[in-house]
Design a protein around this motif. Structure first.
Motif, PDB file in Angstrom:
ATOM      1  N   PRO A  62       0.846  -1.192   0.000  1.00  0.00           N
ATOM      2  CA  PRO A  62       0.000   0.000   0.000  1.00  0.00           C
ATOM      3  C   PRO A  62       0.885   1.247   0.000  1.00  0.00           C
ATOM      4  O   PRO A  62       1.893   1.287   0.712  1.00  0.00           O
ATOM      5  CB  PRO A  62      -0.760  -0.091   1.331  1.00  0.00           C
ATOM      6  CG  PRO A  62      -0.634  -1.500   1.776  1.00  0.00           C
ATOM      7  CD  PRO A  62       0.609  -2.065   1.162  1.00  0.00           C
ATOM      8  N   TYR A  63       0.504   2.237  -0.778  1.00  0.00           N
ATOM      9  CA  TYR A  63       1.361   3.415  -0.951  1.00  0.00           C
ATOM     10  C   TYR A  63       1.643   4.142   0.364  1.00  0.00           C
ATOM     11  O   TYR A  63       2.734   4.659   0.591  1.00  0.00           O
ATOM     12  CB  TYR A  63       0.748   4.394  -1.960  1.00  0.00           C
ATOM     13  CG  TYR A  63       1.746   5.417  -2.410  1.00  0.00           C
ATOM     14  CD1 TYR A  63       2.615   5.141  -3.456  1.00  0.00           C
ATOM     15  CD2 TYR A  63       1.871   6.637  -1.755  1.00  0.00           C
ATOM     16  CE1 TYR A  63       3.569   6.053  -3.857  1.00  0.00           C
ATOM     17  CE2 TYR A  63       2.832   7.565  -2.145  1.00  0.00           C
ATOM     18  CZ  TYR A  63       3.676   7.263  -3.191  1.00  0.00           C
ATOM     19  OH  TYR A  63       4.639   8.172  -3.570  1.00  0.00           O
ATOM     20  N   ILE A  64       0.648   4.185   1.259  1.00  0.00           N
ATOM     21  CA  ILE A  64       0.767   4.953   2.501  1.00  0.00           C
ATOM     22  C   ILE A  64       2.005   4.547   3.317  1.00  0.00           C
ATOM     23  O   ILE A  64       2.540   5.351   4.084  1.00  0.00           O
ATOM     24  CB  ILE A  64      -0.515   4.812   3.375  1.00  0.00           C
ATOM     25  CG1 ILE A  64      -0.505   5.751   4.577  1.00  0.00           C
ATOM     26  CG2 ILE A  64      -0.717   3.368   3.841  1.00  0.00           C
ATOM     27  CD1 ILE A  64      -0.607   7.213   4.255  1.00  0.00           C
ATOM     28  N   LEU A  65       2.480   3.316   3.114  1.00  0.00           N
ATOM     29  CA  LEU A  65       3.677   2.890   3.857  1.00  0.00           C
ATOM     30  C   LEU A  65       4.899   3.748   3.494  1.00  0.00           C
ATOM     31  O   LEU A  65       5.812   3.901   4.306  1.00  0.00           O
ATOM     32  CB  LEU A  65       3.966   1.408   3.608  1.00  0.00           C
ATOM     33  CG  LEU A  65       2.951   0.451   4.251  1.00  0.00           C
ATOM     34  CD1 LEU A  65       3.177  -0.969   3.759  1.00  0.00           C
ATOM     35  CD2 LEU A  65       3.030   0.504   5.781  1.00  0.00           C
ATOM     36  N   HIS A  66       4.884   4.317   2.298  1.00  0.00           N
ATOM     37  CA  HIS A  66       6.006   5.179   1.897  1.00  0.00           C
ATOM     38  C   HIS A  66       6.026   6.504   2.683  1.00  0.00           C
ATOM     39  O   HIS A  66       7.023   6.785   3.355  1.00  0.00           O
ATOM     40  CB  HIS A  66       6.004   5.393   0.381  1.00  0.00           C
ATOM     41  CG  HIS A  66       6.893   6.506  -0.076  1.00  0.00           C
ATOM     42  ND1 HIS A  66       8.259   6.467   0.078  1.00  0.00           N
ATOM     43  CD2 HIS A  66       6.613   7.706  -0.650  1.00  0.00           C
ATOM     44  CE1 HIS A  66       8.777   7.606  -0.393  1.00  0.00           C
ATOM     45  NE2 HIS A  66       7.797   8.361  -0.839  1.00  0.00           N
ATOM     46  N   PRO A  67       4.954   7.309   2.640  1.00  0.00           N
ATOM     47  CA  PRO A  67       4.984   8.522   3.483  1.00  0.00           C
ATOM     48  C   PRO A  67       5.189   8.219   4.972  1.00  0.00           C
ATOM     49  O   PRO A  67       5.848   9.006   5.667  1.00  0.00           O
ATOM     50  CB  PRO A  67       3.625   9.192   3.233  1.00  0.00           C
ATOM     51  CG  PRO A  67       2.868   8.319   2.310  1.00  0.00           C
ATOM     52  CD  PRO A  67       3.767   7.293   1.749  1.00  0.00           C
ATOM     53  N   LEU A  90       2.289  14.074   4.248  1.00  0.00           N
ATOM     54  CA  LEU A  90       1.490  14.593   3.137  1.00  0.00           C
ATOM     55  C   LEU A  90       2.337  14.871   1.893  1.00  0.00           C
ATOM     56  O   LEU A  90       1.827  15.394   0.903  1.00  0.00           O
ATOM     57  CB  LEU A  90       0.801  15.888   3.577  1.00  0.00           C
ATOM     58  CG  LEU A  90      -0.210  15.757   4.735  1.00  0.00           C
ATOM     59  CD1 LEU A  90      -0.524  17.124   5.316  1.00  0.00           C
ATOM     60  CD2 LEU A  90      -1.476  15.060   4.261  1.00  0.00           C
ATOM     61  N   HIS A  91       3.630  14.508   1.920  1.00  0.00           N
ATOM     62  CA  HIS A  91       4.538  15.045   0.902  1.00  0.00           C
ATOM     63  C   HIS A  91       4.185  14.676  -0.538  1.00  0.00           C
ATOM     64  O   HIS A  91       4.512  15.403  -1.455  1.00  0.00           O
ATOM     65  CB  HIS A  91       6.000  14.701   1.219  1.00  0.00           C
ATOM     66  CG  HIS A  91       6.423  13.324   0.817  1.00  0.00           C
ATOM     67  ND1 HIS A  91       6.282  12.235   1.644  1.00  0.00           N
ATOM     68  CD2 HIS A  91       6.969  12.851  -0.333  1.00  0.00           C
ATOM     69  CE1 HIS A  91       6.741  11.156   1.024  1.00  0.00           C
ATOM     70  NE2 HIS A  91       7.158  11.494  -0.178  1.00  0.00           N
ATOM     71  N   ASP A  92       3.504  13.551  -0.748  1.00  0.00           N
ATOM     72  CA  ASP A  92       3.157  13.164  -2.118  1.00  0.00           C
ATOM     73  C   ASP A  92       1.690  13.412  -2.471  1.00  0.00           C
ATOM     74  O   ASP A  92       1.263  13.079  -3.577  1.00  0.00           O
ATOM     75  CB  ASP A  92       3.474  11.671  -2.337  1.00  0.00           C
ATOM     76  CG  ASP A  92       4.953  11.433  -2.628  1.00  0.00           C
ATOM     77  OD1 ASP A  92       5.594  12.321  -3.225  1.00  0.00           O
ATOM     78  OD2 ASP A  92       5.470  10.354  -2.247  1.00  0.00           O
ATOM     79  N   THR A  93       0.925  13.970  -1.542  1.00  0.00           N
ATOM     80  CA  THR A  93      -0.525  14.065  -1.786  1.00  0.00           C
ATOM     81  C   THR A  93      -0.880  15.087  -2.866  1.00  0.00           C
ATOM     82  O   THR A  93      -1.703  14.809  -3.732  1.00  0.00           O
ATOM     83  CB  THR A  93      -1.300  14.446  -0.504  1.00  0.00           C
ATOM     84  OG1 THR A  93      -0.747  15.643   0.036  1.00  0.00           O
ATOM     85  CG2 THR A  93      -1.244  13.332   0.532  1.00  0.00           C
ATOM     86  N   ALA A 156      14.928  12.608   2.984  1.00  0.00           N
ATOM     87  CA  ALA A 156      14.354  11.417   3.615  1.00  0.00           C
ATOM     88  C   ALA A 156      13.564  10.613   2.587  1.00  0.00           C
ATOM     89  O   ALA A 156      13.620   9.379   2.557  1.00  0.00           O
ATOM     90  CB  ALA A 156      13.458  11.826   4.783  1.00  0.00           C
ATOM     91  N   ASP A 157      12.854  11.325   1.719  1.00  0.00           N
ATOM     92  CA  ASP A 157      12.090  10.708   0.638  1.00  0.00           C
ATOM     93  C   ASP A 157      13.020   9.905  -0.272  1.00  0.00           C
ATOM     94  O   ASP A 157      12.791   8.741  -0.592  1.00  0.00           O
ATOM     95  CB  ASP A 157      11.389  11.847  -0.136  1.00  0.00           C
ATOM     96  CG  ASP A 157      10.539  11.357  -1.286  1.00  0.00           C
ATOM     97  OD1 ASP A 157       9.936  10.270  -1.169  1.00  0.00           O
ATOM     98  OD2 ASP A 157      10.458  12.077  -2.306  1.00  0.00           O
ATOM     99  N   ARG A 158      14.123  10.543  -0.663  1.00  0.00           N
ATOM    100  CA  ARG A 158      15.075   9.875  -1.541  1.00  0.00           C
ATOM    101  C   ARG A 158      15.721   8.666  -0.854  1.00  0.00           C
ATOM    102  O   ARG A 158      15.902   7.608  -1.446  1.00  0.00           O
ATOM    103  CB  ARG A 158      16.151  10.888  -1.977  1.00  0.00           C
ATOM    104  CG  ARG A 158      17.273  10.338  -2.815  1.00  0.00           C
ATOM    105  CD  ARG A 158      16.806   9.552  -4.017  1.00  0.00           C
ATOM    106  NE  ARG A 158      16.020  10.279  -4.996  1.00  0.00           N
ATOM    107  CZ  ARG A 158      16.361  10.417  -6.279  1.00  0.00           C
ATOM    108  NH1 ARG A 158      17.464   9.894  -6.735  1.00  0.00           N
ATOM    109  NH2 ARG A 158      15.574  11.073  -7.105  1.00  0.00           N
TER     110      ARG A 158
HETATM  111 MN    MN Z   1       7.734  10.329  -1.981  1.00  0.00          MN
END
Ligand code: MN
Length: 373
Positions: A62-67, A90-93, A156-158
């Motif tokens: 599930p995508y939410i695990l990434h944020p 919220l960084h990708d929303t 952190a995202d990277r």
């Molecule tokens: Mn991201």
């Protein structure tokens, strides 16, 4: 009927996994949670969960695990506070879902909206295949983001994307990995996030130079026992004396990163076995801020009573910290078997700055609740 549909089990297991990740995030944040912050973080989580609910990562998760993972990195590995965590969740929303900046402004205030806006813009400029010079990249990043949290969350995202790069196609892996080494690792370095820099470089190398990476990893594993034994023998007299003098401290043996070993092999044209400084010994001292400098020098004096220092290799970043905020006292001494050994002496506070970066250490603990008012 006792038959259970596997789809249902999956959904339940995934829900569990998501809640677990969320709770881990709250645990990591505990010391910096002010009144109302928990509520804000819960709201950000719920909104992100809903917005990403039909999305999956390349791994199938599930995508939410990434944020959630990005937010955990921000809390645990950079030490950012509640407001930044809301933005990380919220960084990708705004970029990838129906959510708008107005939604974020409405629920979390102007500052959160500005940070998420910065993150969305960076992603628009850099992640869409534009190729840039490292220096231009850095400049553009700095102009796009007047709040350094934008850059810290982006890093952190990277880092999380690099940690989960296995599920990507080879071509994509290579592109992301080289971009990481070229753009993001130097950026982490500039900000004094040494742990990030090192991990980004090593992860990148794992994809761009898989054979060398594996070879060095194997050799490090094979020689680990010898290294541990050496470090133990080396530190016995030092520990005795530190104990006698009433120090509270921690001793760590830190081996060089795979990437820096490889750089050194190339730069000096030497083999793995010829690198003398495969590791450094780090002594981390618990001391109050007004005593830490004196205590570090006292520890230095103890070490050099046992081992002869190389005067050319004394680095005093305690009296004069590096531009990144790095503070530490480094010395290279002659070990028992005639081998040079680097010893790094620093206080707990200095160690924290060295690992997580100066910016995050004292700033950006900002409450999310207060900004949303
Ligand atoms: Mn991201």
């Amino acid at each position: 009927m006792s038959e259970v549909s596997p789809g249902v089990i999956n959904a339940e297991a995934e829900k569990d996994q998501i809640l677990k990740a969320y709770r881990a995030l709250l645990r990591a944040l505990k010391p910096s949670l002010g009144k109302g912050d928990k509520k804000m973080i819960r709201l950000a989580f719920d909104m992100a969960l809903e917005a990403h609910k039909d999305m999956r990562r390349k791994t199938g998760e599930p995508y939410i695990l990434h944020p959630l993972a990005v937010a955990l990195i921000c809390a645990e590995e950079i030490g950012l506070g509640p407001l930044a965590i809301v933005c990380a969740l919220l960084h990708d929303t705004v970029e990838d879902t129906y959510m708008t900046l107005e939604d974020i402004r409405g629920s979390f205030g102007e500052k959160a909206a500005t940070i998420v806006d910065g993150l969305t813009k960076i992603s628009g400029v850099f992640d869409k295949g534009t190729s840039l010079q490292a220096e231009n990249f850095r400049k553009m990043l700095l102009t796009l983001s007047d709040d350094i949290r934008v850059i810290l969350i982006k890093l952190a995202d990277r880092l999380h994307n690099m940690r989960t790069l296995d599920s990507m196609q080879r071509e994509k892996q290579l592109k992301i990995a080289s971009e990481t080494a070229y753009l993001y690792a130097p950026l982490a370095h500039r900000l004094g996030l040494y742990a990030f820099k090192t991990e980004l470089e090593d992860l990148s190398m794992r994809y761009t130079e898989p054979e060398v990476y594996k070879d060095i990893t194997d050799r490090l594993t094979q020689t680990k026992r010898d290294r541990t034994r050496f470090i133990n023998e080396f530190t016995v007299p030092i520990k005795d004396e530190l104990n006698k003098q009433g120090f509270t401290y921690e001793v760590k043996g830190r081996s060089k990163s795979i990437h820096s070993i490889w750089s050194k092999m190339k730069r000096q044209g030497v083999t793995f076995d010829e690198i003398y400084d495969l590791f450094a010994i780090r002594i981390i001292i618990d001391a109050s801020e007004d005593m830490e400098k004196a205590m570090c020098w006292k520890a230095y004096s103890i070490i050099t009573d046992f081992y002869h220092p190389n005067p050319d290799r004394l680095r005093d970043w305690i009296s004069t910290p590096k531009a990144t905020g790095y503070e530490s006292l480094h010395t290279t001494v002659m070990g028992p078997s005639g081998k040079w050994v680097e010893v790094q002496i620093r206080s707990r506070r200095m160690d924290e700055i060295a690992e997580k970066g100066y910016a995050a250490h004292w700033k950006y603990k900002e409450s999310a609740a207060e900004n949303a008012l």
